[in-house]
Design an enzyme around this catalytic site. Structure first.
Site, short mmCIF file in Angstrom:
data_model
loop_
_atom_site.label_atom_id
_atom_site.label_comp_id
_atom_site.label_asym_id
_atom_site.label_seq_id
_atom_site.Cartn_x
_atom_site.Cartn_y
_atom_site.Cartn_z
N TRP A 203 76.59 6.12 -8.49
CA TRP A 203 75.55 5.63 -7.60
C TRP A 203 74.73 6.56 -7.51
CZ3 TRP A 203 76.38 0.27 -6.49
CH2 TRP A 203 77.55 -0.42 -6.54
N SER B 132 73.60 -2.90 2.27
CA SER B 132 74.82 -2.53 1.58
C SER B 132 74.52 -1.77 0.19
CB SER B 132 75.67 -3.74 1.14
OG SER B 132 75.25 -4.67 0.17
N LYS B 133 75.62 -1.24 -0.49
CA LYS B 133 75.31 -0.58 -1.51
C LYS B 133 74.92 -1.18 -2.79
CE LYS B 133 80.17 -0.39 -3.22
NZ LYS B 133 81.34 0.51 -3.74
N ARG B 134 75.17 -2.58 -2.83
CA ARG B 134 74.70 -3.16 -4.12
C ARG B 134 72.94 -3.48 -3.87
NH1 ARG B 134 76.74 -8.06 -5.30
NH2 ARG B 134 77.83 -7.11 -6.95
N ASP B 135 72.25 -3.26 -2.69
CA ASP B 135 70.97 -3.48 -2.47
C ASP B 135 70.28 -2.60 -3.35
OD1 ASP B 135 71.36 -5.60 -0.78
OD2 ASP B 135 71.93 -4.21 0.68
#
Length: 519
Positions: A296, A271-274
RNA sequence: GGCCCGUUCGUCUAGGGGUUAGGACGCCAGGUUUUCAUCCUGGUAGCAGGGGUUCAAAUCCCCUACGGGCUACCA
């Protein structure tokens, strides 16, 4: 119990595939890989790659997301043959512009009794779900009879509700007789579901827009899609789609459900937080959230070549059956096939991503990178012409991961101001400066300052003085770069030129002596 | 919870009845190199567990475990 079986009978002579993202945010690398496999499959079979924008959820629409998707795909070289920008005969390619088609389709189902209208509010449904806990409540054959829908209510009641303007959705009427829906997945083989566990999915929302299931099936049919290549998260709804095709009387396309990309460590899909935690980008190009203003990172801005990024994605779930790993998109297109796609989810490995980038950078020597380095250098105001860029590339290509690492290496274009103290302490002796003084005189006397000439003179000097390489070369390197590692010092001196080399040598010696005196 | 999909070195994977289970990344060691890097050589490390079937199972079947996905008027 009868098995419904629909095998792919379609010949491979009219391959049409689509990538169908929702403009709810930036495309992440999993999405790019799905697009890549579709693109490759189309190329492998002389088919058509279509980009369709699935913007049927008004609530999740994100400004700029569609433009991001087009641009990111373009950067990756995955240009659609048909799509919003590319045009084509099967447009429009935005689902929000195809609503009449879905309305017609839903009416057909309604007329045949294969779908029904449901007036239950989200609140009512939530209450039912809550009440059923810990069991799971479903809108299906066992419950639909007691709910507020056109199956359970009288015709006049339904008419009254509609006259009152009560909002309603259209639901698919899952066949009541339990049967196995069996289909052949191009990656997984035979997949089977019992219809008894399916619920009556909403086809048309109260706002008059279709859900994914309806729009997807209707569009794939009208766009004559031959193969649906999509993420594994769609596998559970594939039986519904098969049932929908059957309800419409259409052949369904071949399905191929791709494994997911998993987090490098820990549980779950990427996911984008990784990216934050792992220090790698999750998106192909930078994305700035229009609401929060947060940016990002993207692979492009990080310095990855699109070819390297795409190659890395290619190998995350596919292999050619032998030990090759380095592919251009064209090479991959020649042998891409769905039966070599692996079935299990793949953990993303940032180290390997870097390796692909390094391989790409070094693969074909300096020449292909001269223009790009020249551009970077110009932006930084380094004053390197193309010849200089070639020389720098020859020296540095095997020591960097990204092209920008080169322009970020300060001593390449400016005399060092920092000198590695540990190295100085260890390698710089009392006599060292004396040797370098003598070396400077030798070099100053050179008429030809080529790498070879410098090397020849340098070696002659060592021999005459009976010195070892290490005694002089490392201090020479420290004086010129401040560091202990780097390219051939003869090449570097030639690159700097005689004047700059001597200048750096003298300044470096002075600076180092200064350091030593303060110790 | 239910349904579905999956499981070979730490990671990506090849192998689909008989293999010394192969490659790549990473890591370690050696060699080449004026240093660093590249490059070369070698090493490390794996068939989730248990039952079957078979002369023979990583490979076929079953069970378990574990991982993943789905279970919205999101896609």
């Amino acid at each position: 119990m009868r098995a419904l079986r629909a095998l792919p009978l379609r010949p491979m002579n009219d391959v049409r595939v689509r990538f169908a993202p929702s403009p709810t945010g930036p495309l992440h690398m999993g999405g790019v890989r799905t697009a890549l496999y579709n693109w490759l499959f189309a190329r492998a079979h002389g088919g058509t790659f279509i980009l369709r924008i699935e913007d049927t959820d008004q609530g999740r629409f994100v400004e700029g997301a569609e433009a991001y998707i087009e641009e990111a795909l373009a950067w990756c070289g995955l240009t659609p043959d048909e799509g919003v920008q590319a045009g084509g005969d099967c447009g429009p390619y935005r689902q929000s512009e195809r609503t009449a088609l879905y309305q017609d389709a839903v009416q057909t189902l309604l007329d045949q009794g294969l779908a029904y209208e449901a007036f239950d509010t989200p609140e009512e449904l939530n209450a039912l779900r809550k009440a059923a806990e810990p069991d799971v409540w479903q809108y299906d054959a066992s419950t639909r009879g007691g709910l507020r829908n056109s199956l359970a209510l009288g015709a006049d009641e339904v008419a009254q509700l509609k006259a009152d303007g009560a909002p309603f959705v259209v639901r698919f009427k899952t066949p009541e007789a339990d049967e196995a829906v069996v289909f052949e997945d191009a990656i997984r083989g035979e997949v089977s579901f019992q219809t008894a566990v399916l619920d009556d999915k909403v086809l048309m929302k109260a706002d008059g827009l279709p859900t994914y299931h309806l729009a997807n099936v209707v569009d794939d049919h009208h766009m004559r899609i031959s193969h649906v290549i999509r993420g594994e998260e769609w596998l559970p709804s594939a039986p519904l789609h098969v049932l929908l095709y059957r309800a419409f009387g259409w052949d369904h396309p071949v399905f191929a459900h791709l494994p997911l990309i998993l987090k490098p460590t820990g549980n779950g899909k990427l996911s984008k937080r990784d990216g934050d935690a792992g220090g790698f980008p999750v998106f192909p190009t930078n994305w700035t959230d229009p609401k929060s203003g947060d940016t990002w990172p993207g692979y492009r801005e990080q310095g990855y070549a699109p070819e390297a990024f795409v190659n890395m994605l290619l190998m995350l779930g596919w292999n050619p059956g032998d030990e090759r790993e380095l592919f251009s998109a064209e090479e991959a297109a020649e042998e891409f096939s769905l039966d070599r796609v692996v079935k299990s989810g793949a953990r993303f490995n940032p180290d390997k991503a870097k390796w692909f980038q390094e391989q790409h950078l070094r693969g074909s020597g300096s020449a292909p990178h001269v223009a790009a380095l020249h551009k970077l250098a110009s932006e930084k105001g380094l004053g390197w012409d193309e010849d200089a860029c070639t020389q720098v590339l020859d020296m540095m290509l095997e020591r960097v991961t990204f092209l920008h690492d080169i322009v970020d290496t300060a001593w390449l274009h400016a005399a060092p101001t920092d000198f590695n103290a540990k190295l100085v302490k260890k390698k710089w002796k009392d006599q060292t400066s004396g040797y370098l003084e003598d070396l400077a005189s030798e070099l100053a006397a050179l008429e030809d300052f080529s790498s070879e000439a410098v090397e020849t003179r340098f070696k002659a000097f060592l021999e005459a003085k009976e010195l070892g390489f290490g005694q002089v070369l490392l201090p020479f390197r420290i004086a010129l770069t401040g560091e202990g590692g780097g390219p051939s010092m003869f090449d570097f001196a030639a690159f700097l030129g005689q004047e700059a080399t001597l200048q750096r040598l003298r300044d470096g010696m002075a600076a180092v002596e200064e350091m030593r005196n303060h110790d």
